[in-house]
Motif scaffolding. Structure first.
Motif, PDB file in Angstrom:
ATOM      1  N   SER A  37       0.844  -1.194   0.000  1.00  0.00           N
ATOM      2  CA  SER A  37       0.000   0.000   0.000  1.00  0.00           C
ATOM      3  C   SER A  37       0.877   1.241   0.000  1.00  0.00           C
ATOM      4  O   SER A  37       1.928   1.284   0.640  1.00  0.00           O
ATOM      5  CB  SER A  37      -0.893  -0.025   1.229  1.00  0.00           C
ATOM      6  N   SER A  38       0.427   2.251  -0.726  1.00  0.00           N
ATOM      7  CA  SER A  38       1.220   3.486  -0.778  1.00  0.00           C
ATOM      8  C   SER A  38       0.635   4.550   0.151  1.00  0.00           C
ATOM      9  O   SER A  38       1.036   5.695   0.117  1.00  0.00           O
ATOM     10  CB  SER A  38       1.275   3.998  -2.211  1.00  0.00           C
ATOM     11  N   VAL A  39      -0.359   4.146   0.955  1.00  0.00           N
ATOM     12  CA  VAL A  39      -0.984   5.133   1.837  1.00  0.00           C
ATOM     13  C   VAL A  39       0.032   5.609   2.860  1.00  0.00           C
ATOM     14  O   VAL A  39       0.683   4.797   3.521  1.00  0.00           O
ATOM     15  CB  VAL A  39      -2.205   4.520   2.550  1.00  0.00           C
ATOM     16  N   ASP A  40       0.178   6.897   2.972  1.00  0.00           N
ATOM     17  CA  ASP A  40       1.135   7.454   3.920  1.00  0.00           C
ATOM     18  C   ASP A  40       0.424   7.662   5.246  1.00  0.00           C
ATOM     19  O   ASP A  40      -0.549   8.415   5.332  1.00  0.00           O
ATOM     20  CB  ASP A  40       1.666   8.782   3.379  1.00  0.00           C
ATOM     21  N   PRO A  41       0.867   6.993   6.291  1.00  0.00           N
ATOM     22  CA  PRO A  41       0.144   7.062   7.566  1.00  0.00           C
ATOM     23  C   PRO A  41       0.273   8.433   8.231  1.00  0.00           C
ATOM     24  O   PRO A  41      -0.460   8.749   9.143  1.00  0.00           O
ATOM     25  CB  PRO A  41       0.809   5.982   8.400  1.00  0.00           C
ATOM     26  N   THR A  42       1.227   9.227   7.775  1.00  0.00           N
ATOM     27  CA  THR A  42       1.414  10.525   8.435  1.00  0.00           C
ATOM     28  C   THR A  42       0.767  11.656   7.637  1.00  0.00           C
ATOM     29  O   THR A  42       0.811  12.805   8.058  1.00  0.00           O
ATOM     30  CB  THR A  42       2.921  10.828   8.579  1.00  0.00           C
ATOM     31  N   LYS A  43       0.219  11.314   6.463  1.00  0.00           N
ATOM     32  CA  LYS A  43      -0.315  12.376   5.600  1.00  0.00           C
ATOM     33  C   LYS A  43      -1.527  13.038   6.266  1.00  0.00           C
ATOM     34  O   LYS A  43      -2.538  12.410   6.541  1.00  0.00           O
ATOM     35  CB  LYS A  43      -0.721  11.794   4.239  1.00  0.00           C
TER      36      LYS A  43
END
Lengths: 319, 704
Positions: A77-83
């Motif tokens: 997954s490319s979801v950035d957890p800090t975005k």
């Protein structure tokens, strides 16, 4: 009564056999030593007993899956957890297909954060388990083998275990800056003593067993006594203790995060996530409940696995 | 599908031709006729009758047969002993009488008739509760397992009485005190309030017996009740059981591996081997006219019957475990005189007299000629043995000298002396036996000599003239490890469970690198294995794959590979089965001759000691009380403790055993308040511990 008279009265014909068979048979010394070997092997039996229960198999698969997934999540997954999202639309979203666990008050994806949190919490817990069991075992061995250490070690044990662990953890974490290292030091500095005492008791009972005295009579050096006579006998305990140490460490980390002296606010750990979720619990309960559920699954699974392994490694249960 | 297959299988087994069925029926009638024909010779009616009992266990996915069709009757008012070695199934068999099989075991066939009911068909615990404890009670080997450590003795017994007879607490208490008095516990009112931990082993066993007889059972099963006790205490407990049996007119089933105990208590004896009763008869018939090769061999291999300097008669090989597939006579592979048919077919029961039968083909009329030949051969063997001359002490040089050895232990703050000022010499080439009961300090002496204990030892030990107590250099330690070795008591605990035999035996070689290369090491290990009678294919196995006797031989190999001159043997045979003891004694004697070894032999069993030792030292509560050459000690024991010990030695002869007089030793008889005791050489080589007055009395005794 006369024997020869007696046997004639009721000797049935059906017991008459070929007379040739009543000749002496050759004696085979090797055959006489054969007792019939059992199919027993300690590790095979331990694993067999361990995996006999379907629940254990499921839990082991689950835990392995979670560990693997938490480390491999960035690959999938490319979801950035800090975005952080500036768009109000993205804040506090309920769980949906795009955001499985929903988003938090800053629009961060909780599902992604949960995996990253798992990874960090696992890493921390593994390090603590390693140091607790490792240091504990070495100190326990020294303690068990050296009677002179007894009074000192018992004092240290009493002092360290009588101070409530929460007070100790909070104090240490408060004094030092919040960081992974601080958390590690505060937990590792205390955990080993309990392990040391546990291993000391086990080693004490092994130390005086006859096979160890035999080694002493043969002049076996300490190094070989440790590697051949002691460690193989407590390796199951090491595995068990390590498995039980992990949920305890994760739990402590969550607790410290909960009281606000855990990790820095920007670090992603399960503790921090539960702590963040707490603030908006009345409005958005899922923000706390979902990470807490993940946490529960992991700790319970490790506890069950650890305890089941302890049972399985006991030879008395190898039936 | 699977079920169908099983049914088909079962059906195919059941279908027998009419002739076969008739033959089988005839054989069964014949066997049951022999089993019951002793009935008129018994003291009372038959209480419990077990027929073809089969017990199976499920172990790690395998089905094992522990009892392979055992038949036995228990008659009223008699003592029946079941003799057999560990793994023969004697305990399992009697546990079926009270429904106490382990969880993974079950009765697979046969009948257990008791009061008109077949107990083998019991399925519910409630059914068993009517029998267990009330009609049939059991006493186990280790009293601690049957007592609750955190409740007082009195309450535990009173509870049983209240539960079974519905009495009030006060009545039960009065009855309990009466019971405690009956089992020989002094001051029962005070003892009533004590906990099991405050009782000694023998006293605890008395309490367990009191619990068992509290309900007036018809049958009392005693499962090795005296094995864990010292000889003197054992004799007392046996006396107690005998007197209780007479008083309550119980039937007693006595399970034991000790033939001396059997000779003492039993009226009838059943011999068990590999899950089957192989011989049954009165105690005299079994001891004087045994017919089964296994019973005969057991009796012959007793050290009491050996001739010094010759090999004991020993049974070859190892008893079969449950995992062994048995074809024909289970004992045949170990029987040097077996016949071909023993390997082919299971022998049926053959009658010897009305009261005596055995399961061996030797009794078939067809084996008459061979049987006569065997009897003749045995008579010749007995005639030929001439005892060896006793050890010659003239010019013998002392190898190990112990002077004023004391060992102290700290126990919860108090120091106590486990060994107190002990002095003795061991001469080169002799065997000195150290005899005493558990807790007397005999093992401690052995370990102090081996330098297992160092800090708490005072006194002086010299080996070949060099002092070996106190601090030693590395080189001196190495030298000692090469010259002195130890053999241990418990073959289960003395081998590292997680190491292969190869490593266990080579451990000493690795420590001092006593081999040139890997090949040399392997060759050395194989040579020593062969010397102790094991094959080299065993090296890659783990200890749990071996039987007790084989493990003990591995332990001996481990110490002998260092080529020592001196061996401390710490009760090497006391944990072994009777059929194995002779093997190990022979092996130790053979090694002594071949390698000119010197032994310190630690033991509690005087019968084996007499056969192997040259000198005997008797130890009591950390003091040596007497030391003398072997025959001298048996002929002229002086110290009252030695006398008590000798009087308690079990004899495998019912006539001797029943008439023996037990002597009791009470240390309070010595008055050492003013006249201090000393260690005196009363005649050359005969030392005794006593004060002036006692020594004078001993001298007078010797002159008489």
């Amino acid at each position: 009564m006369n024997r020869s008279e007696h046997k004639l009265c009721s000797f049935p014909k059906s017991l008459v056999r070929n007379q040739d068979l009543f000749a002496p048979a050759p004696f085979n010394a090797a055959e006489s030593e054969k007792t019939g070997a059992s199919n027993y092997s300690y590790w095979k039996s331990t694993l067999r007993t361990f995996f006999k229960s379907k629940a254990v198999v499921a839990l082991v698969v689950l835990v392995c899956g979670i560990i693997l997934m938490s480390f491999l999540y960035p690959v999938f997954s490319s979801v950035d957890p800090t975005k952080v999202s500036t768009d109000r639309q993205d804040w506090n979203l309920r769980p949906s297909l795009t955001h499985l666990f929903g988003t938090d008050g800053l629009g961060r994806d909780i599902f992604a954060r949960a995996w990253y949190g798992c990874r960090n919490s696992f890493l921390l817990a593994f390090c603590i388990a390693l140091s607790d069991v490792g240091i504990g075992m070495i100190m326990g061995a020294l303690w068990g083998y050296n009677k002179k250490l007894d009074p000192i070690m018992i004092e240290i044990y009493n002092i360290m275990t009588n101070v409530p662990s929460t007070v100790y953890l909070v104090l240490l974490a408060y004094i030092m800056n919040t960081s992974y290292l601080t958390l590690f030091i505060s937990m590792a500095s205390r955990g080993w003593i309990v392990e040391a005492r546990f291993f000391r008791n086990r080693i004490l009972s092994i130390r005086d067993s006859e096979y160890n005295i035999a080694s002493q009579c043969l002049g076996t050096p300490m190094r070989r006594i440790a590697t051949r006579n002691i460690i193989p006998h407590i390796i199951n305990l090491i595995i068990m203790e390590a498995a039980l140490c992990i949920p305890y460490s994760i739990g402590s980390e969550v607790f410290l995060g909960f009281v606000g002296v855990g990790m820095p606010v920007d670090a992603i750990t399960l503790g921090n996530m539960v702590n963040h979720g707490r603030g908006s619990f009345t409005l958005h309960p899922y923000q706390m409940l979902l990470p807490a559920a993940v946490l529960c699954i992991i700790t319970v699974a490790f506890y069950v696995i650890g305890n089941k392994f302890a049972d399985a490694s006991d030879p008395r249960n190898h039936v | 599908m699977k079920k169908n297959l099983k049914q088909a299988e079962a059906a195919s087994q059941q279908v027998l031709s009419p002739e076969e069925a008739a033959e089988k029926e005839a054989l069964r009638a014949y066997e049951s006729e022999i089993l019951t024909q002793s009935a008129p010779h018994h003291a009372g009616p038959c209480l419990l009758s077990a027929r073809d009992v089969t017990v199976k266990f499920n172990l790690r996915g395998k089905e094992l047969t522990a009892i392979r069709g055992a038949s036995l009757d228990v008659y009223e008012g008699e003592t029946l002993a079941i003799v057999g070695e560990s793994g023969s199934g004697k305990s399992v068999f009697t546990k079926t009488f009270v429904g106490m099989l382990d969880k993974n075991g079950r009765i697979d066939g046969g009948q257990l008739n008791f009061h008109g009911e077949d107990m083998a068909k019991y399925t519910k615990e409630a059914e068993w509760l009517k029998v267990r404890g009330k009609k049939i009670a059991m006493v186990f080997q280790d009293p601690m397992t049957s007592l609750n450590p955190v409740r007082t003795i009195g309450e535990q017994i009173a509870e049983v009485i209240m539960w079974h007879f519905g009495k009030t607490h006060d009545e039960a208490k009065a009855e309990t005190i009466e019971l405690l008095r009956k089992v020989g516990i002094h001051d029962p009112e005070a003892r009533y309030k004590q906990y099991p931990g405050e009782f000694s082993g023998g006293m605890r066993q008395r309490v367990v017996i009191a619990v068992a007889i509290a309900c007036r059972p018809e049958i009392l099963i005693c499962d090795e009740p005296t094995t864990a006790l010292d000889v003197t205490v054992q004799a007392q407990v046996l006396d107690l059981i005998k007197s209780l049996q007479k008083e309550y007119k119980m039937s007693v089933v006595f399970i034991t591996h000790d033939l001396g105990v059997v000779a003492n208590v039993a009226d009838w004896v059943a011999v068990m081997y590999a899950g089957k009763i192989v011989e049954y008869g009165t105690v005299h018939e079994i001891f004087k006219a045994a017919e089964h090769p296994y019973t005969k061999a057991l009796l012959r291999s007793l050290p009491q019957l050996g001739t010094k300097g010759h090999d004991l008669y020993s049974i070859q090989g190892t008893p079969p475990s449950l995992f062994k597939e048995i074809k024909g006579d289970a004992f045949a592979p170990r029987n040097a005189d077996a016949m071909k048919i023993d390997f082919e077919e299971e022998p049926p029961i053959f009658p010897v007299t009305d009261t005596h039968w055995a399961r061996t083909w030797l009794l078939s009329p067809q084996a008459e000629v061979y049987r006569a030949e065997l009897i003749k051969r045995e008579a010749e063997r007995m005639d030929n043995a001439v005892p060896e001359a006793p050890f010659n002490y003239n010019g013998a040089e002392p190898l190990l000298q112990v002077r004023d050895l004391s060992v102290q232990f700290k126990l919860s703050g108090k120091t106590f002396k486990a060994v107190d000022n002990v002095s003795f010499d061991i001469y080169k080439g002799e065997t000195l036996s150290l005899v005493g009961e558990s807790g007397s300090g005999k093992t401690t002496i052995g370990r102090a000599i081996m330098r297992i204990y160092t800090n708490n030892v005072s006194g002086k030990v010299t080996f070949k003239g060099d002092r070996i107590t106190g601090k030693l250099s590395r080189h001196e330690k190495k030298k000692l490890h090469m010259e002195m070795q130890m053999i241990f008591q418990d073959p289960m605990a003395s081998l590292n469970e997680r190491a292969k035999v190869d490593y266990i035996i080579s451990e000493g070689l690795y420590n001092y690198h006593l081999f040139e290369n890997e090949e040399d090491r392997v060759a050395k290990v194989e040579r020593i294995l062969e010397e102790v009678g094991l094959t080299s294919e065993f090296v890659s196995r783990f200890p749990h794959e071996f039987s007790g006797g084989q493990r003990q031989r591995i332990g001996i190999a481990r110490s002998l590979i260092m080529n020592p001159d001196f061996l401390v043997a710490d009760e090497p045979i006391s944990a072994l089965d009777v059929s194995i003891r002779a093997q190990v004694i022979n092996l130790l004697n053979k090694m002594k001759k071949e390698r000119s070894l010197t032994y310190l032999f630690i033991a509690h069993d005087l019968s084996a000691v007499r056969f192997i030792s040259d000198h005997i030292a008797v130890i009591h509560k950390g003091h040596l009380v007497e030391l003398a050459p072997c025959e001298e000690l048996f002929a002229h024991p002086l110290h009252p403790y030695t006398k008590a010990l000798l009087s308690a030695v079990p004899h495998p002869d019912p006539d001797v055993e029943r008439n023996k007089k037990l002597l009791h030793y009470d240390p309070a008889m010595h008055d050492y308040s003013t006249d201090k005791p000393v260690w005196v050489e009363i005649t050359p080589g005969h030392f005794v511990y006593g004060n002036d007055a006692e020594i004078r009395a001993y001298r007078r005794e010797l002159e008489l």
